[in-house]
Scaffold this motif. Structure first.
Motif, PDB file in Angstrom:
ATOM      1  N   PRO A  17       0.845  -1.057   0.002  1.00 34.11           N
ATOM      2  CA  PRO A  17      -0.055  -0.079   0.048  1.00 34.11           C
ATOM      3  C   PRO A  17       0.881   1.288   0.043  1.00 34.11           C
ATOM      4  CG  PRO A  17       0.254  -1.064   2.183  1.00 34.11           C
ATOM      5  CD  PRO A  17       0.802  -1.870   1.311  1.00 34.11           C
ATOM      6  N   THR A  18       0.715   2.171  -0.831  1.00 39.62           N
ATOM      7  CA  THR A  18       1.261   3.313  -0.896  1.00 39.62           C
ATOM      8  C   THR A  18       0.514   4.312  -1.303  1.00 39.62           C
ATOM      9  OG1 THR A  18       2.757   1.785  -2.488  1.00 39.62           O
ATOM     10  CG2 THR A  18       3.620   4.119  -2.457  1.00 39.62           C
ATOM     11  N   TYR A  35      -2.693  10.383  -3.584  1.00 35.00           N
ATOM     12  CA  TYR A  35      -3.451   9.341  -4.121  1.00 35.00           C
ATOM     13  C   TYR A  35      -2.781   7.959  -3.637  1.00 35.00           C
ATOM     14  CZ  TYR A  35      -5.420   7.164  -8.135  1.00 35.00           C
ATOM     15  OH  TYR A  35      -6.002   6.447  -8.976  1.00 35.00           O
ATOM     16  N   TYR A  36      -3.614   7.276  -3.445  1.00 36.83           N
ATOM     17  CA  TYR A  36      -3.358   5.859  -2.619  1.00 36.83           C
ATOM     18  C   TYR A  36      -3.169   4.687  -3.741  1.00 36.83           C
ATOM     19  CZ  TYR A  36      -3.304   7.969   1.752  1.00 36.83           C
ATOM     20  OH  TYR A  36      -3.178   8.630   2.916  1.00 36.83           O
ATOM     21  N   LEU A  37      -2.531   3.784  -3.793  1.00 40.53           N
ATOM     22  CA  LEU A  37      -2.122   2.772  -4.586  1.00 40.53           C
ATOM     23  C   LEU A  37      -1.785   1.793  -4.109  1.00 40.53           C
ATOM     24  CD1 LEU A  37      -3.112   2.854  -7.500  1.00 40.53           C
ATOM     25  CD2 LEU A  37      -0.905   3.004  -8.293  1.00 40.53           C
ATOM     26  N   LEU A  38      -2.225   0.272  -4.367  1.00 40.98           N
ATOM     27  CA  LEU A  38      -1.641  -0.972  -3.916  1.00 40.98           C
ATOM     28  C   LEU A  38      -0.641  -1.313  -5.054  1.00 40.98           C
ATOM     29  CD1 LEU A  38      -4.351  -2.956  -2.514  1.00 40.98           C
ATOM     30  CD2 LEU A  38      -2.640  -2.434  -1.302  1.00 40.98           C
TER      31      LEU A  38
ATOM     32  N   ILE B  61      -7.895   1.747   0.477  1.00 39.94           N
ATOM     33  CA  ILE B  61      -7.529   2.383  -0.880  1.00 39.94           C
ATOM     34  C   ILE B  61      -8.632   2.440  -1.989  1.00 39.94           C
ATOM     35  CG2 ILE B  61      -5.840   2.078  -2.695  1.00 39.94           C
ATOM     36  CD1 ILE B  61      -3.701   1.329  -0.687  1.00 39.94           C
ATOM     37  N   TYR B  64     -10.987   5.114  -0.955  1.00 41.94           N
ATOM     38  CA  TYR B  64     -10.482   6.575  -1.066  1.00 41.94           C
ATOM     39  C   TYR B  64     -10.487   6.929  -2.403  1.00 41.94           C
ATOM     40  CZ  TYR B  64      -6.851  10.191  -1.097  1.00 41.94           C
ATOM     41  OH  TYR B  64      -6.482  11.365  -1.477  1.00 41.94           O
TER      42      TYR B  64
END
Lengths: 239, 630
Positions: A17-18, A35-38, B61, B64
């Motif tokens: 998770p970033t 901005y969140y991203l896996l 996520i 979000y």
């Protein structure tokens, strides 16, 4: 390898998770949301960050945009390292999610390679594959493959298709039982505190006495400093 | 490229790193059973890693990102509407109000968005409908165009038809006027024809009258001459009689003397009957007076009898078979001895009598002319009339004393040689008679006609004895012993039994049969067909062996062109449409000679004299030519 399928799947589907945040120095029209991203562990940064780029470009003027690059706690992140390596190398001890800062200016030419398109990533990936196969099979397997097999391998990686990727990669990982394994184990050991970015050495999978080597044997021989729990080392075994 | 990462940190926070390590430791233990255990360890540690790094953040996520997208959308819409109020109110509005309005606006936005969505749906629907309608419209448009084109075409066609109709109407009018003219002309012609017929009838009546008068005159003359000869005979024969006996004779002499002078005075035909009576009275006197001189009596009787018998239907001499001359060698003619205009119109038939010095020709001008052929020249002897139409065929009987002819007037006619009036007219055919022949039995004749029948006639009874229905136009026929052979337009030659009139045999020819001829000894049959070929068949063997005779230039000129076999059977002669006579040699099958340039029109018939000396050819334009080898 067949019975390792669940291991392979778990490795392949490993995610980090970033949280991407825009560098506060960047000129924006309005405030940029993080901005969140896996991120898949087995991939390259520039392959999976298209959405990130698109998100931040919304708040920026077109003339302020240069090549995008990433940084973690002041360290530019090398896109040509696999994402998993980057995370374990730089941020394994931090609290998740992994905070990465996005830059569109001042590209650090000294530390990073330019990446204008995915074809550059593909070239780098293919060269790694060929290097590893040179060590494993004297390049026999990879050279016998057709162009479309190469393409399938790459497309499997690019589109995160496990079955498509492994249909080809299985051939690269095969060895006949009477030989007892590969000629050499392809691996790299990355180091944070050294001038040299990584170690590489020829290392056979079987000892002269006939015992199969383990990772421990490898580290003992190649990098004894890592064994007694001193310093931080990351071993990247490209198989 | 699988990247397995091992992390050895001071803090040991990374569970994956720990898993790797423990796995390695187990692997170092080295036992076979433990291989599965360390693998399970690895899997477990990887699962733990995913649990802490992946599963915990996955939903977070995702939500979000969704929120981010929604807020971005709202912001995009708001940014345009919200930016203005601050300019108007110049920042005086309180934040509460702003929030309120924002909320309201947001609500409105949502509502409006929904409405937009609905509208869009409607719009899309309408678009789709519009498209459909347009499609239909274009379809209808095309259909209309097509229909218009069709209308145009139909109009054009109508125009063309109208034109055609008009021209046809015009033509019809022209044709009608022409028809009227033709009718007028026909009427005139009919009148003319009636007039001509009347004239012809008058002429015929005149002729008959003249003839009867001439006959009467002749009779009278005969009477006179007999009377006179009687006297001389009487005087000459009575000389010994007078010497031997009575004085009565002298009285007789005196009376005859007296009668003679009276007879001389009685030249006038009005008192002819009286003369005859006187004459008969004289005879009676003679008979009663001189029983001693029967010879004179019989001689006179004979004289009368013969006269009477000459007019009777049948006479004894007819039942006698006349001698038939046999020709040993026919001579192929080389030059024309005589060219003469024999008839007033075309000549259809020609025939030599068996005595070779008599020739009969029959023409379209309704008469048969008899010619004497002597010393290489033809001289006209008599004309036989009585037919009301053209003559198609002419034949002598074997004794040479009678002439038989077929005519266009649906009858066949029989003449005695020296009498120009026909002795018999055989009527019964319904169309023109094309052939008439003497049968092998002496008192019978056979005729063939265009009415598709063949009839057998008895001359004694002057009646038709038998009729054979043939089914095809009979163009010619010949008679052999007990059989008749006929040629037909259906390209067949048929053979009939004279007694039963049954068709015995039928065999094919190459075209319409125009004529037949049979050789003197009745062995060979010659047929001439419209395919310009002469065929010779041996009658003893009705096989398919038949000889064909052709020649370059030989062309059958009409449907009744007549070809003949020479009397010795060695040659064939036929006249061609080009006016030349062609003669073939039977034994070689080749053309023997060709006699051109004398006739100017198509030759209708040829005849070869029984002596083999002469050939006569006749053509369509009244010319007859006598050929010989001299």
């Amino acid at each position: 390898m067949a019975d390792d399928k669940d291991v392979l799947r778990d490795v392949w589907f490993g995610r980090i998770p970033t949280c991407f945040t825009l560098n506060p120095d960047e000129v924006t029209e309005r405030e940029a949301e993080p901005y969140y991203l896996l991120l898949p562990r087995v991939s390259y940064l520039t392959l999976v960050t298209d959405k990130v780029k698109k998100h931040f470009l919304k708040v920026m003027k077109a003339e302020d945009v240069e090549e995008m690059w990433f940084e973690y706690e002041g360290t530019p992140l090398k896109w040509h390292y696999p994402i998993g390596v980057l995370f374990d190398f730089h941020a394994s001890n931090t609290v998740l999610p992994w905070n990465i800062t996005v830059h569109f200016k001042n590209f650090p030419d000294r530390d990073l390679l330019h990446c204008p398109s995915t074809s550059v990533v593909e070239a780098h990936f293919m060269s790694s594959i060929k290097e590893a196969d040179a060590l494993k099979h004297k390049s026999q397997v990879v050279n016998d493959m057709q162009k479309k097999d190469h393409k399938q391998l790459w497309m499997g990686l690019q589109n995160d298709k496990f079955d498509q990727f492994w249909a080809i990669n299985r051939k690269l990982m095969e060895y006949s039982t009477e030989e007892g394994g590969f000629r050499y184990i392809p691996f790299r050991i990355y180091q944070t505190m050294s001038d040299r970015p990584f170690f590489q050495k020829l290392f056979r999978p079987v000892s002269p006495e006939g015992n199969t080597h383990t990772l421990g044997d490898l580290l003992n021989e190649v990098f004894p400093a890592a064994v007694p729990n001193e310093g931080v080392a990351t071993a990247n075994l490209p198989f | 490229m699988a990247a397995v990462t091992v992390t050895n940190g001071h803090t040991m926070t990374d569970s994956a790193g720990a898993a790797q390590r423990s796995g390695r430791v187990l692997a170092e233990g080295g036992s076979g059973g433990s291989a599965e255990t360390w693998k399970r360890h690895i899997v477990r540690q990887l699962k733990n890693r995913d649990l802490s790094q992946h599963a915990m953040f996955q939903d977070l996520i995702r939500f979000y990102t969704q929120l981010l997208e929604k807020s971005n959308l709202a912001k995009g819409i708001l940014s345009s509407s919200v930016r203005r109020p601050p300019a108007d109110s110049s920042g005086l509005m309180s934040s509460l109000q702003l929030k309120k309005t924002t909320g309201e606006l947001a609500y409105q936005v949502v509502e409006l968005q929904q409405q937009i969505k609905i509208k869009e749906c409607v719009l899309e629907e309408q678009h789709a409908r519009l498209m459909e309608e347009e499609c239909r419209l274009t379809g209808a448009f095309y259909a209309r165009q097509e229909v218009r084109e069709q209308v145009e075409q139909v109009k054009k066609k109508n125009g063309a038809l109208k034109l055609e109709y008009d021209t046809l109407l015009e033509k019809q009018r022209v044709a009608e006027t022409r028809l009227r003219e033709a009718e007028d002309k026909g009427g005139h012609l009919l009148e003319d024809m009636i007039h001509l017929k009347q004239q012809a009838a008058d002429r015929m009546n005149n002729l008959n009258e003249r003839r009867s008068r001439a006959r009467a005159m002749k009779l009278q003359k005969d009477l006179l001459s007999t009377a006179r000869s009687k006297v001389t005979m009487d005087s000459s024969s009575s000389a010994p009689g007078s010497r031997s006996a009575s004085p009565k004779n002298k009285v007789g002499e005196e009376t005859t003397e007296r009668r003679r002078t009276r007879l001389f005075r009685a030249q006038d035909p009005v008192i002819r009957l009286k003369v005859v009576k006187v004459y008969q009275g004289f005879l009676h006197f003679l008979r009663s007076a001189s029983a001693t001189s029967p010879r004179i009596l019989t001689s006179i009787k004979e004289l009368f009898d013969r006269k009477r018998r000459g007019r009777s239907v049948c006479s004894l001499e007819e039942d006698l078979m006349g001698p038939v001359g046999i020709c040993l060698a026919a001579r192929v003619p080389v030059r024309a001895l005589q060219v003469l205009e024999a008839h007033e119109q075309g000549i259809n038939a020609v025939r030599f009598s068996c005595s070779s010095d008599l020739l009969a020709t029959g023409g379209t001008d309704r008469v048969i002319k008899l010619w004497e052929v002597r010393a290489g020249s033809m001289t006209h002897r008599t004309t036989l009339d009585g037919s009301t139409e053209g003559i198609t065929c002419v034949e002598f009987d074997p004794t040479g004393s009678r002439v038989l002819a077929a005519s266009y007037d649906k009858s066949a006619l029989l003449w005695l040689l020296d009498d120009p009036v026909p002795k018999l007219t055989l009527t019964g055919h319904s169309r023109k008679v094309t052939a008439a022949r003497f049968s092998s039995s002496f008192h019978r004749v056979v005729t063939g006609s265009a009415d598709r029948t063949i009839r057998l006639w008895d001359l004694h009874r002057a009646a038709c004895v038998q009729v054979a229905e043939v089914g095809s136009y009979c163009s010619d026929l010949v008679c052999s012993e007990n059989c008749i052979i006929s040629g037909h337009y259906d390209s067949k030659i048929r053979m009939w039994d004279t007694r039963t009139m049954n068709c015995l045999q039928e065999f094919p020819a190459q075209g319409k049969v125009t004529s037949l001829d049979i050789s003197a000894e009745h062995r060979q049959l010659l047929s001439c067909c419209r395919d310009d070929c002469l065929q010779l068949v041996d009658l003893r063997r009705w096989s398919n062996e038949r000889m064909c005779f052709r020649a370059d230039g030989f062309k059958c000129g009409s449907d009744s062109t007549k070809a003949v076999i020479s009397p010795d059977g060695c040659f064939l002669a036929a006249g061609s449409a080009d006016g030349a006579v062609y003669i073939w040699n039977v034994s070689t099958g080749n053309l023997e000679t060709r006699l051109p340039d004398k006739h100017s029109s198509s030759i209708n018939a040829v005849s070869w004299s029984l002596s083999g000396e002469y050939v006569v050819s006749v053509d369509k334009s009244k010319w007859a030519i006598l050929w010989s080898d001299i």
